[in-house]
Design an enzyme around this catalytic site. Structure first.
Site, mmCIF file in Angstrom:
data_model
loop_
_atom_site.group_PDB
_atom_site.id
_atom_site.type_symbol
_atom_site.label_atom_id
_atom_site.label_comp_id
_atom_site.label_asym_id
_atom_site.label_seq_id
_atom_site.Cartn_x
_atom_site.Cartn_y
_atom_site.Cartn_z
ATOM 1 N N LYS A 83 0.861 -1.185 0.000
ATOM 2 C CA LYS A 83 0.000 0.000 0.000
ATOM 3 C C LYS A 83 0.898 1.236 0.000
ATOM 4 C CE LYS A 83 -4.352 1.089 2.311
ATOM 5 N NZ LYS A 83 -5.128 0.875 3.534
HETATM 6 O O1 G3P Z 1 -7.559 1.693 5.284
HETATM 7 C C1 G3P Z 1 -7.883 2.965 4.875
HETATM 8 C C2 G3P Z 1 -9.239 3.487 5.274
HETATM 9 O O2 G3P Z 1 -10.229 2.532 5.109
HETATM 10 C C3 G3P Z 1 -9.280 4.308 6.521
HETATM 11 O O3 G3P Z 1 -10.565 4.539 7.002
HETATM 12 O O4 G3P Z 1 -12.143 5.313 8.732
HETATM 13 O O5 G3P Z 1 -9.689 5.817 8.979
HETATM 14 O O6 G3P Z 1 -11.062 6.988 7.274
HETATM 15 P P1 G3P Z 1 -10.871 5.720 8.060
#
Ligand code: G3P
Length: 215
Positions: A83
Site C-alpha cells: 500500500k
Molecule cells: O484503510 C484505509 C481506510 O479505510 C481508513 O478509514 O475510517 O480511517 O477513514 P478511516
C-alpha cells in the site's frame, strides 16, 4: 463485488473469515498501531488466516525508502499487496513495483485525477477514501462514480477499492456504482448482516414451531 475487511485485528479477521465471504484484508499504520503488536507478527498471522490480497502499507515518503519497504513487504508472502500513498514518490514506486510484479494498492486518494494517475502508473488497486471526504462536506461517493467512469472509458485494469467506509449505505452505493472492492470495518460487516425483521421473523418461526406436535 469483492469484500475486504479493514482491520489489523486478527480476531476480527478470523471472525469475518468464518463467514465465508471474505476476499482480502486492508491494513494501515493507524490500524496496526491499535493492535499494539509488531507489524511483521500481525502480517504473518493474517496471511495464515486469509488466502487473498492483504494490503500492507509503507511508511517511507521517498522513492528509495518506499522501494526498499515494498521489496521487504512483498517478500513476506505472495498475497501481500504493498500500500503506497498517492504522492509523486509513491507513483514512481508504483511504476517500479509494476515492472517487478509487486502488487500495489494506492492509498489516500481523494480526487478522480489522482486515481487516473495511479492507474497510469500501473496500480493494481486504487483506494478512494469516501468517509473522510464526507467528513469535510464533500460527497465521498461521487468520487467513486467518477473513478469507475474514467477507468471504464480507458479499460484500466486497476480495481476500485472503496475505503474509509463508515456505514452500510457506503457499501450499497459502491455496489450500485460497480466498484470492484469494498473494504469494510468489522462493525460495518455486522451491520450488513443484521436486519430487525429477520430477527423478529426468526423468533416467530421458532415460537410457532413449538406449537407443532412432535413425534
Ligand atoms: O484503510 C484505509 C481506510 O479505510 C481508513 O478509514 O475510517 O480511517 O477513514 P478511516
Amino acid at each position: 463485488m469483492k469484500f475486504f475487511i479493514d482491520t489489523a485485528d486478527v480476531n476480527e479477521i478470523r471472525e469475518a473469515s468464518a463467514l465465508g465471504l471474505l476476499d482480502g484484508v486492508t491494513t494501515n499504520p493507524s490500524l496496526v498501531a491499535q493492535t499494539g503488536r509488531k507489524f511483521e507478527d500481525v502480517l504473518a498471522e493474517i496471511v495464515e488466516i486469509v488466502d487473498g490480497p492483504i494490503s500492507a502499507e509503507v511508511v517511507s515518503t521517498d522513492f528509495a525508502g518506499m522501494k526498499a519497504e515494498a521489496q521487504k513487504l512483498a517478500a513476506i508472502h505472495e498475497n501481500i499487496v504493498v500500500k503506497i500513498p498517492l504522492i509523486s514518490e509513491g507513483l514512481k514506486t508504483v511504476a517500479w513495483c509494476a515492472d517487478r510484479g509487486i502488487q500495489t494498492n494506492v492509498t489516500l486518494c481523494f480526487s478522480p485525477l489522482q486515481a487516473l494517475l495511479a492507474a497510469k502508473a500501473g496500480a493494481d488497486y486504487i483506494s478512494p477514501f469516501v468517509g473522510r471526504l464526507d467528513d469535510v462536506g464533500h460527497e465521498g461517493m461521487d468520487l467513486i462514480g467518477d473513478i469507475v467512469e474514467i477507468y471504464r472509458n480507458y479499460d484500466f485494469d486497476t480495481e476500485v477499492l472503496v475505503a474509509s467506509i463508515r456505514h452500510p449505505l457506503h457499501v450499497l452505493e459502491a455496489a450500485r456504482l460497480g466498484a470492484d472492492v469494498v473494504t469494510v470495518p468489522f462493525k460495518v460487516l455486522g451491520q450488513l448482516v443484521k436486519h430487525p425483521l429477520t430477527d423478529i421473523g426468526l423468533q416467530k418461526f421458532l415460537a410457532d414451531w413449538e406449537k407443532v406436535p412432535k413425534p
